[in-house]
Design a protein around this motif. Structure first.
Motif, mmCIF file in Angstrom:
data_model
loop_
_atom_site.group_PDB
_atom_site.id
_atom_site.type_symbol
_atom_site.label_atom_id
_atom_site.label_comp_id
_atom_site.label_asym_id
_atom_site.label_seq_id
_atom_site.Cartn_x
_atom_site.Cartn_y
_atom_site.Cartn_z
ATOM 1 N N ILE A 63 5.351 8.498 2.919
ATOM 2 C CA ILE A 63 6.477 9.431 3.035
ATOM 3 C C ILE A 63 6.650 9.893 4.483
ATOM 4 O O ILE A 63 7.700 10.388 4.873
ATOM 5 N N ARG A 64 5.581 9.699 5.280
ATOM 6 C CA ARG A 64 5.649 10.032 6.716
ATOM 7 C C ARG A 64 5.895 8.753 7.507
ATOM 8 O O ARG A 64 5.747 7.656 6.980
ATOM 9 N N THR A 65 6.205 8.922 8.800
ATOM 10 C CA THR A 65 6.303 7.729 9.654
ATOM 11 C C THR A 65 5.042 7.642 10.518
ATOM 12 O O THR A 65 4.465 8.667 10.883
ATOM 13 N N PRO A 66 4.599 6.436 10.834
ATOM 14 C CA PRO A 66 3.345 6.291 11.591
ATOM 15 C C PRO A 66 3.457 6.873 12.994
ATOM 16 O O PRO A 66 4.520 6.761 13.623
ATOM 17 N N SER A 67 2.367 7.473 13.492
ATOM 18 C CA SER A 67 2.403 8.013 14.856
ATOM 19 C C SER A 67 2.149 6.901 15.878
ATOM 20 O O SER A 67 2.475 7.042 17.043
ATOM 21 N N GLU A 68 1.526 5.808 15.418
ATOM 22 C CA GLU A 68 1.314 4.651 16.310
ATOM 23 C C GLU A 68 1.753 3.397 15.579
ATOM 24 O O GLU A 68 1.811 3.382 14.357
ATOM 25 N N GLU A 111 7.392 0.480 5.841
ATOM 26 C CA GLU A 111 8.664 1.033 5.343
ATOM 27 C C GLU A 111 8.392 2.447 4.855
ATOM 28 O O GLU A 111 7.421 2.685 4.122
ATOM 29 N N LYS A 112 9.251 3.379 5.267
ATOM 30 C CA LYS A 112 9.114 4.741 4.767
ATOM 31 C C LYS A 112 9.595 4.771 3.314
ATOM 32 O O LYS A 112 10.689 4.260 3.019
ATOM 33 N N ALA A 113 8.778 5.311 2.415
ATOM 34 C CA ALA A 113 9.187 5.359 1.011
ATOM 35 C C ALA A 113 8.442 6.482 0.294
ATOM 36 O O ALA A 113 7.235 6.644 0.470
ATOM 37 N N ASP A 114 9.194 7.238 -0.485
ATOM 38 C CA ASP A 114 8.611 8.289 -1.317
ATOM 39 C C ASP A 114 8.135 7.633 -2.620
ATOM 40 O O ASP A 114 8.938 6.992 -3.308
ATOM 41 N N ALA A 115 6.867 7.806 -2.943
ATOM 42 C CA ALA A 115 6.320 7.161 -4.153
ATOM 43 C C ALA A 115 6.932 7.729 -5.433
ATOM 44 O O ALA A 115 6.742 7.175 -6.512
ATOM 45 N N LEU A 116 7.653 8.841 -5.308
ATOM 46 C CA LEU A 116 8.355 9.373 -6.482
ATOM 47 C C LEU A 116 9.723 8.711 -6.663
ATOM 48 O O LEU A 116 10.390 8.933 -7.672
ATOM 49 N N ILE A 151 0.864 -1.188 0.000
ATOM 50 C CA ILE A 151 0.000 0.000 0.000
ATOM 51 C C ILE A 151 0.893 1.228 0.000
ATOM 52 O O ILE A 151 1.758 1.371 0.873
ATOM 53 N N THR A 152 0.690 2.123 -0.969
ATOM 54 C CA THR A 152 1.398 3.415 -0.941
ATOM 55 C C THR A 152 0.438 4.460 -0.367
ATOM 56 O O THR A 152 -0.778 4.321 -0.512
ATOM 57 N N GLY A 153 0.957 5.477 0.281
ATOM 58 C CA GLY A 153 0.082 6.474 0.911
ATOM 59 C C GLY A 153 -0.731 5.841 2.023
ATOM 60 O O GLY A 153 -1.876 6.224 2.286
ATOM 61 N N ALA A 154 -0.116 4.858 2.712
ATOM 62 C CA ALA A 154 -0.852 4.001 3.647
ATOM 63 C C ALA A 154 -1.267 4.707 4.937
ATOM 64 O O ALA A 154 -2.100 4.187 5.681
#
Ligand SMILES: NC(=O)c1ccc[n+]([C@@H]2O[C@H](COP(=O)([O-])OP(=O)(O)OC[C@H]3O[C@@H](n4cnc5c(N)ncnc54)[C@H](O)[C@@H]3O)[C@@H](O)[C@H]2O)c1
Length: 304
Positions: free
Chosen positions: A33-38, A45-50, A6-9
Protein backbone atom coordinates in the motif's frame (compact mmCIF):
# COMPACT_ATOMS: atom_id res chain seq x y z
CA UNK A 1 8.65 -21.08 -13.78
CA UNK A 2 7.40 -19.71 -10.48
CA UNK A 3 5.78 -16.28 -10.89
CA UNK A 4 5.35 -14.92 -7.39
CA UNK A 5 3.15 -12.10 -6.12
CA UNK A 6 4.19 -10.73 -2.71
CA UNK A 7 1.66 -8.63 -0.80
CA UNK A 8 2.93 -6.43 2.05
CA UNK A 9 6.28 -6.64 0.26
CA UNK A 10 7.81 -3.52 1.86
CA UNK A 11 7.55 -4.88 5.41
CA UNK A 12 10.14 -6.64 7.56
CA UNK A 13 9.68 -10.04 5.89
CA UNK A 14 8.73 -8.90 2.41
CA UNK A 15 11.97 -7.00 1.77
CA UNK A 16 13.94 -10.04 2.91
CA UNK A 17 11.96 -12.35 0.61
CA UNK A 18 12.70 -9.98 -2.28
CA UNK A 19 16.41 -10.13 -1.41
CA UNK A 20 16.28 -13.93 -1.30
CA UNK A 21 14.40 -14.33 -4.61
CA UNK A 22 16.82 -11.95 -6.35
CA UNK A 23 19.37 -14.79 -6.26
CA UNK A 24 16.98 -17.42 -7.61
CA UNK A 25 15.33 -18.18 -10.91
CA UNK A 26 11.80 -16.90 -10.20
CA UNK A 27 9.78 -13.90 -11.29
CA UNK A 28 8.63 -11.59 -8.45
CA UNK A 29 5.98 -8.88 -8.42
CA UNK A 30 6.14 -6.90 -5.17
CA UNK A 31 3.02 -5.04 -4.01
CA UNK A 32 2.28 -2.85 -1.00
CA UNK A 33 0.00 0.00 0.00
CA UNK A 34 3.11 2.19 0.34
CA UNK A 35 5.65 3.06 -2.33
CA UNK A 36 9.25 1.87 -1.94
CA UNK A 37 11.78 4.38 -0.59
CA UNK A 38 14.51 2.79 -2.75
CA UNK A 39 14.46 0.99 -6.07
CA UNK A 40 13.66 -2.70 -5.64
CA UNK A 41 15.37 -5.56 -7.47
CA UNK A 42 11.99 -6.73 -8.80
CA UNK A 43 8.89 -5.21 -10.38
CA UNK A 44 6.64 -3.19 -8.01
CA UNK A 45 2.97 -2.18 -8.19
CA UNK A 46 1.18 -0.18 -5.52
CA UNK A 47 -1.91 -2.13 -4.45
CA UNK A 48 -4.21 -2.22 -1.45
CA UNK A 49 -4.73 -5.86 -0.42
CA UNK A 50 -8.33 -4.96 0.42
CA UNK A 51 -8.91 -4.07 -3.25
CA UNK A 52 -9.72 -7.48 -4.69
CA UNK A 53 -10.26 -6.26 -8.27
CA UNK A 54 -6.87 -4.57 -8.36
CA UNK A 55 -5.08 -7.68 -7.08
CA UNK A 56 -7.03 -9.84 -9.51
CA UNK A 57 -5.95 -7.62 -12.43
CA UNK A 58 -2.31 -7.83 -11.32
CA UNK A 59 -2.46 -11.62 -10.99
CA UNK A 60 -3.80 -11.85 -14.55
CA UNK A 61 -1.48 -9.21 -16.02
CA UNK A 62 1.68 -10.75 -14.59
CA UNK A 63 0.56 -14.40 -14.96
CA UNK A 64 1.10 -15.08 -11.27
CA UNK A 65 1.03 -18.71 -10.10
CA UNK A 66 2.24 -18.40 -6.47
CA UNK A 67 1.35 -15.87 -3.75
CA UNK A 68 3.22 -14.87 -0.60
CA UNK A 69 0.52 -13.02 1.33
CA UNK A 70 2.34 -11.03 4.02
CA UNK A 71 -0.08 -8.17 4.72
CA UNK A 72 -1.17 -7.97 8.36
CA UNK A 73 -1.53 -5.61 11.29
CA UNK A 74 0.78 -7.16 13.90
CA UNK A 75 0.07 -7.92 17.56
CA UNK A 76 0.84 -4.67 19.38
CA UNK A 77 -0.46 -2.35 16.65
CA UNK A 78 -3.56 -4.53 16.31
CA UNK A 79 -4.66 -3.77 19.86
CA UNK A 80 -4.90 -0.05 19.03
CA UNK A 81 -7.81 -0.69 16.67
CA UNK A 82 -9.09 -4.27 16.79
CA UNK A 83 -11.88 -3.65 14.25
CA UNK A 84 -9.68 -2.34 11.48
CA UNK A 85 -7.04 -5.01 12.29
CA UNK A 86 -9.59 -7.81 11.89
CA UNK A 87 -10.84 -6.17 8.69
CA UNK A 88 -7.37 -6.01 7.12
CA UNK A 89 -6.11 -9.38 8.34
CA UNK A 90 -9.22 -11.37 7.40
CA UNK A 91 -10.54 -9.58 4.33
CA UNK A 92 -7.15 -9.47 2.64
CA UNK A 93 -6.84 -13.20 3.38
CA UNK A 94 -10.28 -13.90 1.89
CA UNK A 95 -9.40 -11.80 -1.18
CA UNK A 96 -6.27 -13.87 -1.77
CA UNK A 97 -8.26 -17.10 -1.44
CA UNK A 98 -10.94 -15.99 -3.93
CA UNK A 99 -8.38 -14.67 -6.41
CA UNK A 100 -6.39 -17.90 -6.10
CA UNK A 101 -9.43 -20.05 -6.81
CA UNK A 102 -10.44 -17.86 -9.79
CA UNK A 103 -6.94 -17.81 -11.31
CA UNK A 104 -5.77 -21.34 -10.64
CA UNK A 105 -2.98 -20.21 -8.28
CA UNK A 106 -0.91 -23.25 -7.38
CA UNK A 107 0.45 -22.35 -3.95
CA UNK A 108 0.07 -19.70 -1.27
CA UNK A 109 2.41 -18.89 1.61
CA UNK A 110 0.66 -17.19 4.49
CA UNK A 111 2.48 -16.74 7.82
CA UNK A 112 0.69 -17.38 11.06
CA UNK A 113 2.20 -16.56 14.45
CA UNK A 114 2.85 -17.79 17.98
CA UNK A 115 0.07 -15.32 18.88
CA UNK A 116 -2.46 -18.11 18.14
CA UNK A 117 -1.67 -19.73 21.49
CA UNK A 118 -2.84 -18.54 24.90
CA UNK A 119 -2.53 -19.29 28.58
CA UNK A 120 -4.31 -22.67 28.10
CA UNK A 121 -1.58 -23.82 25.71
CA UNK A 122 1.08 -24.99 28.24
CA UNK A 123 3.25 -21.99 27.48
CA UNK A 124 6.43 -23.54 28.93
CA UNK A 125 6.63 -25.82 25.89
CA UNK A 126 3.86 -25.44 23.33
CA UNK A 127 2.99 -28.51 21.27
CA UNK A 128 1.71 -28.44 17.69
CA UNK A 129 -1.95 -28.73 18.55
CA UNK A 130 -2.73 -27.60 22.10
CA UNK A 131 -5.84 -25.85 23.35
CA UNK A 132 -5.70 -22.33 21.86
CA UNK A 133 -7.32 -19.18 23.26
CA UNK A 134 -5.49 -16.20 21.75
CA UNK A 135 -5.76 -12.97 23.73
CA UNK A 136 -5.09 -10.42 20.97
CA UNK A 137 -7.14 -9.58 17.87
CA UNK A 138 -4.00 -10.46 15.92
CA UNK A 139 -3.91 -13.95 17.44
CA UNK A 140 -7.65 -14.40 16.92
CA UNK A 141 -7.31 -13.42 13.24
CA UNK A 142 -4.31 -15.72 12.74
CA UNK A 143 -6.15 -18.64 14.32
CA UNK A 144 -9.17 -17.93 12.10
CA UNK A 145 -6.85 -17.85 9.06
CA UNK A 146 -5.34 -21.19 10.07
CA UNK A 147 -8.79 -22.79 10.36
CA UNK A 148 -9.80 -21.29 7.01
CA UNK A 149 -6.60 -22.61 5.37
CA UNK A 150 -7.51 -26.11 6.48
CA UNK A 151 -11.14 -25.63 5.40
CA UNK A 152 -10.21 -24.36 1.91
CA UNK A 153 -7.71 -27.18 1.48
CA UNK A 154 -10.37 -29.78 2.31
CA UNK A 155 -13.11 -28.07 0.30
CA UNK A 156 -11.24 -26.85 -2.79
CA UNK A 157 -7.78 -28.45 -2.57
CA UNK A 158 -6.33 -24.94 -2.22
CA UNK A 159 -2.67 -25.32 -1.24
CA UNK A 160 -2.07 -22.72 1.50
CA UNK A 161 1.12 -23.36 3.48
CA UNK A 162 1.80 -21.68 6.77
CA UNK A 163 4.31 -21.29 9.61
CA UNK A 164 3.65 -20.04 13.12
CA UNK A 165 6.57 -17.64 13.20
CA UNK A 166 8.05 -16.57 16.53
CA UNK A 167 9.64 -13.11 16.84
CA UNK A 168 11.79 -12.53 13.78
CA UNK A 169 15.18 -10.84 14.12
CA UNK A 170 16.49 -8.71 11.29
CA UNK A 171 18.44 -5.51 11.61
CA UNK A 172 18.41 -4.34 7.97
CA UNK A 173 14.62 -4.24 7.88
CA UNK A 174 12.68 -2.77 10.79
CA UNK A 175 9.91 -4.54 12.72
CA UNK A 176 6.25 -3.67 12.09
CA UNK A 177 4.69 -3.22 15.55
CA UNK A 178 4.81 -6.64 17.23
CA UNK A 179 5.41 -7.78 20.82
CA UNK A 180 8.87 -9.21 20.09
CA UNK A 181 10.17 -5.96 18.53
CA UNK A 182 12.21 -5.23 21.68
CA UNK A 183 14.92 -7.66 20.56
CA UNK A 184 15.62 -5.71 17.36
CA UNK A 185 15.38 -2.39 19.19
CA UNK A 186 17.88 -3.54 21.85
CA UNK A 187 20.32 -4.87 19.24
CA UNK A 188 20.10 -1.66 17.22
CA UNK A 189 20.60 0.41 20.40
CA UNK A 190 23.79 -1.59 21.14
CA UNK A 191 25.04 -1.09 17.57
CA UNK A 192 24.29 2.64 17.75
CA UNK A 193 25.76 2.98 21.29
CA UNK A 194 22.49 4.46 22.61
CA UNK A 195 20.50 3.78 25.80
CA UNK A 196 17.43 1.58 25.59
CA UNK A 197 14.18 1.28 27.55
CA UNK A 198 12.72 -2.18 27.14
CA UNK A 199 8.91 -2.48 27.05
CA UNK A 200 8.98 -6.04 28.47
CA UNK A 201 10.22 -7.14 31.90
CA UNK A 202 13.70 -8.67 32.30
CA UNK A 203 12.47 -12.26 32.70
CA UNK A 204 9.97 -12.46 29.81
CA UNK A 205 11.06 -15.51 27.84
CA UNK A 206 9.89 -15.63 24.21
CA UNK A 207 10.85 -17.69 21.15
CA UNK A 208 12.77 -15.95 18.37
CA UNK A 209 14.20 -16.75 14.96
CA UNK A 210 16.89 -15.13 12.84
CA UNK A 211 15.56 -13.80 9.52
CA UNK A 212 17.65 -16.19 7.37
CA UNK A 213 16.03 -19.15 9.14
CA UNK A 214 12.57 -17.55 8.72
CA UNK A 215 13.08 -17.23 4.95
CA UNK A 216 14.71 -20.66 4.70
CA UNK A 217 11.79 -22.28 6.55
CA UNK A 218 9.23 -20.72 4.19
CA UNK A 219 11.17 -21.75 1.09
CA UNK A 220 11.61 -25.32 2.38
CA UNK A 221 7.93 -25.61 3.30
CA UNK A 222 6.89 -24.26 -0.11
CA UNK A 223 9.20 -26.72 -1.89
CA UNK A 224 8.05 -30.06 -0.46
CA UNK A 225 5.41 -32.26 -2.03
CA UNK A 226 2.01 -31.52 -0.51
CA UNK A 227 1.45 -35.17 0.30
CA UNK A 228 4.29 -35.00 2.85
CA UNK A 229 2.42 -32.36 4.87
CA UNK A 230 0.25 -33.79 7.62
CA UNK A 231 -0.87 -30.38 8.88
CA UNK A 232 -3.10 -28.05 6.86
CA UNK A 233 -3.45 -25.29 9.48
CA UNK A 234 0.07 -24.02 10.30
CA UNK A 235 3.38 -25.54 11.44
CA UNK A 236 5.22 -24.66 14.66
CA UNK A 237 8.78 -23.46 14.01
CA UNK A 238 11.36 -21.92 16.31
CA UNK A 239 14.94 -20.77 16.59
CA UNK A 240 15.83 -20.13 20.24
CA UNK A 241 14.15 -18.71 23.35
CA UNK A 242 15.56 -15.78 25.29
CA UNK A 243 14.65 -13.18 27.93
CA UNK A 244 15.55 -9.47 27.70
CA UNK A 245 18.05 -9.83 30.58
CA UNK A 246 19.72 -12.83 28.90
CA UNK A 247 19.98 -10.77 25.72
CA UNK A 248 21.41 -7.84 27.69
CA UNK A 249 24.08 -10.18 29.16
CA UNK A 250 24.91 -11.55 25.72
CA UNK A 251 25.28 -8.01 24.35
CA UNK A 252 27.52 -7.00 27.29
CA UNK A 253 29.67 -10.12 26.87
CA UNK A 254 30.44 -8.84 23.37
CA UNK A 255 31.86 -5.62 24.78
CA UNK A 256 28.90 -3.25 24.37
CA UNK A 257 28.46 -1.01 27.41
CA UNK A 258 24.76 -0.31 26.94
CA UNK A 259 22.42 1.20 29.56
CA UNK A 260 19.08 -0.63 29.61
CA UNK A 261 15.98 0.21 31.67
CA UNK A 262 12.91 -1.94 31.94
CA UNK A 263 9.51 -0.26 31.81
CA UNK A 264 6.91 -2.87 30.83
CA UNK A 265 3.90 -1.42 29.00
CA UNK A 266 0.69 -2.91 27.52
CA UNK A 267 2.78 -5.35 25.49
CA UNK A 268 3.78 -7.20 28.69
CA UNK A 269 0.25 -8.58 29.00
CA UNK A 270 0.41 -9.85 25.41
CA UNK A 271 3.83 -11.45 26.01
CA UNK A 272 2.51 -13.17 29.15
CA UNK A 273 0.01 -15.05 26.95
CA UNK A 274 2.66 -16.18 24.47
CA UNK A 275 4.85 -19.32 24.50
CA UNK A 276 8.23 -19.50 26.20
CA UNK A 277 9.34 -22.44 24.06
CA UNK A 278 7.94 -24.16 20.99
CA UNK A 279 7.86 -27.82 20.01
CA UNK A 280 8.62 -27.87 16.28
CA UNK A 281 8.98 -31.66 15.93
CA UNK A 282 6.15 -31.90 13.35
CA UNK A 283 8.08 -29.54 11.05
CA UNK A 284 11.27 -31.55 11.57
CA UNK A 285 9.43 -34.81 10.79
CA UNK A 286 7.24 -33.70 7.87
CA UNK A 287 9.53 -31.39 5.86
CA UNK A 288 12.94 -31.77 7.48
CA UNK A 289 13.01 -28.35 9.06
CA UNK A 290 16.25 -27.51 10.84
CA UNK A 291 17.29 -24.23 12.35
CA UNK A 292 20.78 -22.86 11.63
CA UNK A 293 20.84 -19.80 13.88
CA UNK A 294 20.96 -20.05 17.67
CA UNK A 295 21.60 -16.92 19.74
CA UNK A 296 25.37 -17.11 19.14
CA UNK A 297 25.07 -17.38 15.34
CA UNK A 298 22.41 -14.65 15.34
CA UNK A 299 24.58 -12.21 17.31
CA UNK A 300 27.65 -13.09 15.22
CA UNK A 301 25.64 -12.05 12.16
CA UNK A 302 24.02 -8.97 13.74
CA UNK A 303 27.34 -7.57 15.00
CA UNK A 304 29.48 -8.62 12.00
N1 LIG B 1 7.86 -9.97 11.93
C1 LIG B 1 7.57 -10.92 12.79
O1 LIG B 1 8.23 -11.04 13.84
C2 LIG B 1 6.43 -11.85 12.53
C3 LIG B 1 6.17 -12.90 13.44
C4 LIG B 1 5.09 -13.75 13.20
C5 LIG B 1 4.34 -13.61 12.06
N2 LIG B 1 4.60 -12.58 11.17
C6 LIG B 1 3.74 -12.46 10.00
O2 LIG B 1 4.51 -12.27 8.83
C7 LIG B 1 3.82 -11.39 7.92
C8 LIG B 1 4.72 -10.23 7.54
O3 LIG B 1 5.06 -9.56 8.73
P1 LIG B 1 6.04 -8.29 8.71
O4 LIG B 1 6.76 -8.33 10.01
O5 LIG B 1 6.79 -8.24 7.45
O6 LIG B 1 4.97 -7.12 8.78
P2 LIG B 1 5.22 -5.55 8.53
O7 LIG B 1 4.25 -4.83 9.39
O8 LIG B 1 6.67 -5.24 8.64
O9 LIG B 1 4.81 -5.39 6.98
C9 LIG B 1 3.48 -5.40 6.55
C10 LIG B 1 3.42 -4.67 5.23
O10 LIG B 1 2.05 -4.66 4.80
C11 LIG B 1 1.79 -3.40 4.21
N3 LIG B 1 0.34 -3.13 4.24
C12 LIG B 1 -0.40 -2.72 5.27
N4 LIG B 1 -1.69 -2.58 4.91
C13 LIG B 1 -1.75 -2.93 3.60
C14 LIG B 1 -2.79 -3.00 2.65
N5 LIG B 1 -4.06 -2.68 2.97
N6 LIG B 1 -2.50 -3.42 1.40
C15 LIG B 1 -1.22 -3.72 1.04
N7 LIG B 1 -0.19 -3.66 1.91
C16 LIG B 1 -0.45 -3.27 3.17
C17 LIG B 1 2.57 -2.41 5.05
O11 LIG B 1 2.79 -1.20 4.32
C18 LIG B 1 3.86 -3.20 5.32
O12 LIG B 1 4.84 -2.92 4.34
C19 LIG B 1 2.52 -10.98 8.64
O13 LIG B 1 1.47 -11.82 8.24
C20 LIG B 1 2.85 -11.23 10.08
O14 LIG B 1 1.68 -11.51 10.82
C21 LIG B 1 5.63 -11.71 11.38
Amino acid sequence: MQRILITGALGQLGLEFIKYFEKSDVYVLATDIRTPSEKLSCEFEKADALDKDRLDQLVKKYKINTIYHLVAVLSANGEKNPFSSWNLNMNSFQNIVEISLDNNIKKIFWPSSIAVFGTDSNLDFVSQNPSMSPETIYGVSKLAGEKLSSYYFNKFGLDIRSLRYPGIISTDTLPGGGTTDYIIEMLNAAKNKSDYTCFLSEETKLPMMYIDDAIDAAIKLMSVERKKLTISTSYNVTGFSITPSELENQIRSRGFDIKIDYKPDFRQKIANSWPKKIDDSSSIKDWEWSCNFGIKETLDRVFS
